[in-house]
Design a protein around this motif. Structure first.
Motif, PDB file in Angstrom:
ATOM      1  N   UNK A 290       0.842  -1.186   0.000  1.00  0.00           N
ATOM      2  CA  UNK A 290       0.000   0.000   0.000  1.00  0.00           C
ATOM      3  C   UNK A 290       0.883   1.245   0.000  1.00  0.00           C
ATOM      4  N   UNK A 291       0.458   2.260  -0.744  1.00  0.00           N
ATOM      5  CA  UNK A 291       1.246   3.488  -0.835  1.00  0.00           C
ATOM      6  C   UNK A 291       0.944   4.381   0.369  1.00  0.00           C
ATOM      7  N   UNK A 292       1.986   4.825   1.091  1.00  0.00           N
ATOM      8  CA  UNK A 292       1.755   5.612   2.305  1.00  0.00           C
ATOM      9  C   UNK A 292       1.403   7.071   2.017  1.00  0.00           C
ATOM     10  N   UNK A 293       0.427   7.581   2.767  1.00  0.00           N
ATOM     11  CA  UNK A 293       0.026   8.985   2.694  1.00  0.00           C
ATOM     12  C   UNK A 293       0.058   9.560   4.108  1.00  0.00           C
ATOM     13  N   UNK A 294       0.781  10.674   4.290  1.00  0.00           N
ATOM     14  CA  UNK A 294       0.790  11.401   5.554  1.00  0.00           C
ATOM     15  C   UNK A 294      -0.243  12.525   5.446  1.00  0.00           C
ATOM     16  N   UNK A 295      -1.297  12.435   6.230  1.00  0.00           N
ATOM     17  CA  UNK A 295      -2.360  13.437   6.208  1.00  0.00           C
ATOM     18  C   UNK A 295      -2.363  14.166   7.554  1.00  0.00           C
ATOM     19  N   UNK A 296      -1.895  15.419   7.549  1.00  0.00           N
ATOM     20  CA  UNK A 296      -1.800  16.193   8.784  1.00  0.00           C
ATOM     21  C   UNK A 296      -3.062  17.009   9.006  1.00  0.00           C
ATOM     22  N   UNK A 297      -3.291  17.389  10.265  1.00  0.00           N
ATOM     23  CA  UNK A 297      -4.536  18.091  10.593  1.00  0.00           C
ATOM     24  C   UNK A 297      -4.487  19.575  10.256  1.00  0.00           C
ATOM     25  N   UNK A 298      -3.270  20.159  10.109  1.00  0.00           N
ATOM     26  CA  UNK A 298      -3.189  21.580   9.783  1.00  0.00           C
ATOM     27  C   UNK A 298      -1.936  21.866   8.954  1.00  0.00           C
ATOM     28  N   UNK A 299      -1.884  23.022   8.287  1.00  0.00           N
ATOM     29  CA  UNK A 299      -0.755  23.345   7.409  1.00  0.00           C
ATOM     30  C   UNK A 299       0.584  23.388   8.137  1.00  0.00           C
ATOM     31  N   UNK A 300       0.613  23.899   9.366  1.00  0.00           N
ATOM     32  CA  UNK A 300       1.879  24.065  10.068  1.00  0.00           C
ATOM     33  C   UNK A 300       2.574  22.726  10.297  1.00  0.00           C
ATOM     34  N   UNK A 301       1.802  21.690  10.625  1.00  0.00           N
ATOM     35  CA  UNK A 301       2.402  20.362  10.799  1.00  0.00           C
ATOM     36  C   UNK A 301       2.976  19.866   9.474  1.00  0.00           C
ATOM     37  N   UNK A 302       2.246  20.119   8.393  1.00  0.00           N
ATOM     38  CA  UNK A 302       2.736  19.719   7.071  1.00  0.00           C
ATOM     39  C   UNK A 302       4.015  20.467   6.709  1.00  0.00           C
ATOM     40  N   UNK A 303       4.067  21.769   6.960  1.00  0.00           N
ATOM     41  CA  UNK A 303       5.254  22.556   6.628  1.00  0.00           C
ATOM     42  C   UNK A 303       6.471  22.042   7.388  1.00  0.00           C
ATOM     43  N   UNK A 304       6.266  21.679   8.650  1.00  0.00           N
ATOM     44  CA  UNK A 304       7.369  21.127   9.431  1.00  0.00           C
ATOM     45  C   UNK A 304       7.866  19.811   8.847  1.00  0.00           C
ATOM     46  N   UNK A 305       6.916  18.970   8.431  1.00  0.00           N
ATOM     47  CA  UNK A 305       7.269  17.697   7.786  1.00  0.00           C
ATOM     48  C   UNK A 305       8.055  17.950   6.503  1.00  0.00           C
ATOM     49  N   UNK A 306       7.560  18.850   5.660  1.00  0.00           N
ATOM     50  CA  UNK A 306       8.201  19.176   4.384  1.00  0.00           C
ATOM     51  C   UNK A 306       9.630  19.665   4.622  1.00  0.00           C
ATOM     52  N   UNK A 307       9.794  20.593   5.556  1.00  0.00           N
ATOM     53  CA  UNK A 307      11.114  21.163   5.832  1.00  0.00           C
ATOM     54  C   UNK A 307      12.093  20.086   6.293  1.00  0.00           C
ATOM     55  N   UNK A 308      11.621  19.166   7.132  1.00  0.00           N
ATOM     56  CA  UNK A 308      12.514  18.106   7.617  1.00  0.00           C
ATOM     57  C   UNK A 308      12.866  17.126   6.504  1.00  0.00           C
ATOM     58  N   UNK A 309      11.874  16.741   5.703  1.00  0.00           N
ATOM     59  CA  UNK A 309      12.115  15.755   4.650  1.00  0.00           C
ATOM     60  C   UNK A 309      13.106  16.258   3.609  1.00  0.00           C
ATOM     61  N   UNK A 310      13.001  17.537   3.251  1.00  0.00           N
ATOM     62  CA  UNK A 310      13.791  18.060   2.142  1.00  0.00           C
ATOM     63  C   UNK A 310      14.898  19.019   2.587  1.00  0.00           C
ATOM     64  N   UNK A 311      15.149  19.008   3.917  1.00  0.00           N
ATOM     65  CA  UNK A 311      16.261  19.804   4.468  1.00  0.00           C
ATOM     66  C   UNK A 311      16.183  21.251   3.986  1.00  0.00           C
ATOM     67  N   UNK A 312      15.033  21.845   4.167  1.00  0.00           N
ATOM     68  CA  UNK A 312      14.823  23.221   3.730  1.00  0.00           C
ATOM     69  C   UNK A 312      14.123  23.998   4.841  1.00  0.00           C
ATOM     70  N   UNK A 313      13.683  25.203   4.535  1.00  0.00           N
ATOM     71  CA  UNK A 313      13.058  26.060   5.538  1.00  0.00           C
ATOM     72  C   UNK A 313      11.540  25.940   5.500  1.00  0.00           C
TER      73      UNK A 313
END
Length: 448
Positions: free
Chosen positions: A266-289
């Motif tokens: 099964x293909x994994x999907x991370x579904x966060x409850x708000x944008x800020x949690x997603x932005x934190x995930x994105x920044x950590x995954x791609x080593x960016x701000x």
């Protein structure tokens, strides 16, 4: 009707003869299967077909070569080699990652190289129950004629990626080609345990803990499994979102017509409850701000898709979902940004949204395709000089999706659309010569 009777003793003799002959035939048919050869360092068992006479070669100095054989089949003779690359160094996640690395290495040694064929085949090849089988033509240096073929069988164990390379020269006949394909499909078995395709509870929790920043604070609330996805979420809208993702999957499959392999994870999907949690995930995954992450509403990378719950019908979900499906079901990650963004934008837009691109093409104002194919990133490329001044990232996305529409719907190309998608998606990214060769092969025209 005339009936002929045999004397009893003679009839019994005939019966015994027939029984003996039948028994002999059964014994002959029950010939023991060829014995497999174990490669202990990788946990693989190699079983050659009767048509192959294989002799194990002595060890080689190259540390990546786990085993090699000299193989004879009829009049043909060729070398089969098994290369092994540890996951801790190469960070493979699936067999396609191994295939991509081999392609990259071949392109480095032979500019313009591409696979002529790349297929996913099911079987007990490793932690994922499939392998990537690819084939290329062998050409003599400085010549355009084909002198042979080379097969690649790429798999993944719990510790390493591996590839069997089998170059055959001169060009094999149909019988040898059939034997080679049969061996690669059935002759290689990994003895370890495959990953649970539906993800165990422990696997799901471990993935959340490893990928989500501050996972102890942002706890995983739900794990939702659909036919094709595992939704890892702390949002209350997970059920509606999961339904929408399955609807998107059906739309993508209807357009690009791919085959599903048994046992696929099964293909994994991370579904966060708000944008800020997603932005934190994105920044950590791609080593960016986080500031850079705010430019994104969703992202597909590797095997996952990540976003936050807002509107399940937002076009971003089918756009990024197309990226995820191309990487993890069609296993087509090549072609370039124009191709990858083109197929995703085509799925997330409608005809009217491609009108500007259509007008520019009709008036000859678009960037020539040979130049367009070279662009490494449609999103981050600088503004291009154009007669209209419109050729920024937005108009490039529109042009890319219009190209996909053109091939799918134009009379001369539509019957070969899926062939073109699979051919172009398998070539190295931004390789103009390879894209053009794939286009000529499938559509019969060059880029111009």
């Amino acid at each position: 009707m005339c009936r002929s009777l045999l004397p009893g003793r003679f009839a019994i003799s005939i019966f015994l003869v027939l029984f003996a002959v039948t028994g002999f035939a059964q014994k002959k048919a029950e010939k023991p299967a060829p014995k497999g050869e174990e490669i202990e360092s990788v946990g693989l068992t190699v079983t050659f077909p009767e048509t192959f006479a294989a002799t194990r070669m002595p060890g080689e100095k190259n540390g990546q070569v786990a085993a090699s054989w000299l193989v004879k089949c009829g009049e043909a003779q060729f070398r089969l080699a098994l290369y092994v690359m540890p996951i801790e160094r190469f960070h493979f996640e699936e067999p396609l990652d191994v295939s991509d690395l081999i392609l990259e290495n071949e392109v480095h040694d032979q500019p313009g190289f591409s696979y002529d064929e790349q297929k996913t085949i099911p079987g007990p090849f490793g932690v994922l129950p499939h392998a990537i089988c690819a084939r290329s033509e062998i050409k003599e240096r400085g010549k355009t004629s084909t002198s042979g073929v080379k097969f690649y069988l790429c798999g993944l164990t719990d510790k390493a990626g591996y590839v069997f390379e089998m170059p055959i020269e001169p060009l094999p006949d149909a019988a040898l080609m059939a034997s080679a394909r049969a061996f690669l499909a059935k002759g290689i078995v990994w003895k370890g345990k495959a990953l649970d395709p539906k993800w165990s509870k422990e696997d799901a929790q471990a993935r959340w803990d490893s990928d989500v920043p501050d996972a102890k604070k942002n706890k995983l609330d739900k794990v939702l499994r659909t036919e094709h996805y595992i939704i890892l979420t702390n949002s209350s809208g997970g059920n509606n979102f999961a339904k929408a993702m399955e609807e998107n999957y059906a739309k993508i499959k209807a357009v690009f017509a791919f085959e599903e392999m048994p046992g696929e994870r099964l293909m994994p999907v991370f579904l966060f409850r708000n944008p800020e949690e997603y932005y934190g995930f994105f920044a950590q995954q791609f080593k960016t701000t986080v500031e850079m992450a705010r430019r994104s509403k969703g992202v597909a990378s590797g095997d996952f898709y990540a976003t936050w719950y807002e509107a399940p019908g937002d076009p971003v979900h089918i756009h990024e979902g197309t990226h995820q499906v191309f990487g993890n079901r069609l296993r087509l990650r090549g072609g370039g940004s124009w191709f990858q963004e083109g197929v995703a934008e085509y799925m997330s837009s409608v005809d009217n949204e491609r009108n500007t691109a259509a007008r520019n093409v009709k008036k000859g104002r678009q960037k020539p395709l040979a130049e367009f194919v070279k662009i490494e990133s449609l999103l981050f490329s600088p503004k291009a000089e154009s007669k209209t001044g419109e050729d920024d990232a937005s108009s490039q996305y529109e042009l890319a999706s219009f190209l996909i529409e053109f091939v799918r719907e134009s009379k001369f190309a539509k019957d070969h659309f899926v062939d073109w998608i699979h051919a172009v998606g398998a070539v190295p990214r931004n390789d103009v010569a390879a894209v053009e060769a794939a286009t000529k092969k499938t559509l019969g025209v060059d880029l111009s």
